[in-house]
Scaffold this active site. Structure first.
Site, PDB file in Angstrom:
ATOM      1  CG  ASP A 120     -28.191  -6.899 -22.487  1.00  0.00           C
ATOM      2  OD1 ASP A 120     -28.837  -5.879 -22.800  1.00  0.00           O
ATOM      3  OD2 ASP A 120     -27.169  -7.273 -23.093  1.00  0.00           O
ATOM      4  CD  GLU A 165     -31.992  -6.028 -25.098  1.00  0.00           C
ATOM      5  OE1 GLU A 165     -31.878  -4.892 -25.579  1.00  0.00           O
ATOM      6  OE2 GLU A 165     -31.009  -6.686 -24.706  1.00  0.00           O
TER       7      GLU A 165
END
Length: 236
Positions: A120, A165
């Site tokens: 993330d 990401e």
């Protein structure tokens, strides 16, 4: 979980799970301890400042919900960093104990059989906003931490992947792959392509997709015979 992983592997499937190392919840035991006092052992696991921060509204990721990337903790009178929501305080990656704990987390899940992770908010992992000079010195080049994380995973698994990401322009993505050494991320989400698909559907025309595809860079495979060979982007 072990049964799920073994069943998936028996059917020729790989399993990756989410790895969030930029922040925790404000309800996490670490942060609950950190906010108790300035001398709590977990205090330095997060990023704090003792003076009122300047206007950071231009750095806010969710302007509909936040107006600053700092939040004051009334009990201690200091501000903690949160690049996302107030309830998501940023971890202090300059703290060696935090980095070691991240390694233990990765080791735990790979020991169970996980084949990799979706990482993330990768650009924010490398961001040193709010760090003191001493913390920046301790951390060094933030990209080194990403390289160490990638190499640790591959030593443990042989072919484990990190899907990042990374919502940045195409020309900035190459560095997150580890450039010529190929010791960075294995894959990255194609946010530009994803956004272009939605825009194309809204307009009822293919031009945004064509534009995104023609702008997409061609990434060379990592120069690592033992590592993952695919460095193409993937559409989220």
């Amino acid at each position: 979980m072990v049964e799920v992983l073994r069943t998936a592997h028996d059917r020729g499937m790989k399993v990756i799970i989410d790895l969030v190392i930029n922040h925790t919840s404000d309800q996490h035991p670490w942060f609950k301890e950190a906010r108790k006092s300035k001398d709590n052992p977990y205090r330095n696991w997060y990023v704090w400042r003792d003076t009122e921060p300047p206007d950071t509204s231009d750095k806010v990721v969710f302007p509909d919900a936040e107006d600053s990337i700092w939040e004051k903790e009334d009990k201690t009178g200091e501000w903690y960093l949160h690049n996302f929501y107030t309830f998501q305080p940023d971890l202090n990656l300059a703290n060696r104990a935090v980095r070691e704990e991240i390694g233990r987390i990765i080791g735990f899940w790979t020991q169970l059989g996980v084949d990799g992770f979706r990482v993330d908010a990768v650009p924010f992992i490398l961001e040193t906003t709010g760090y003191t000079k001493e913390e920046k010195k301790e951390l060094g080049d933030p990209m080194d931490f990403l390289r160490e994380t990638c190499n640790f995973l591959r030593r443990r698994t042989g072919d484990g992947i990190l899907l990042g990401e990374v919502n940045v322009p195409y020309e900035d993505q190459y560095g997150f792959f580890g450039e010529e050494r190929g010791d960075g991320l294995s894959l990255q989400f194609d946010f530009i392509g994803m956004q272009s698909v939605y825009l194309a559907m809204a307009r009822g025309e293919a031009e945004p997709i064509v534009k995104a595809l023609t702008q997409r860079s061609t990434f060379p495979s990592p120069a690592r015979p033992s590592g993952p060979t695919s460095c193409a982007t993937t559409t989220s």
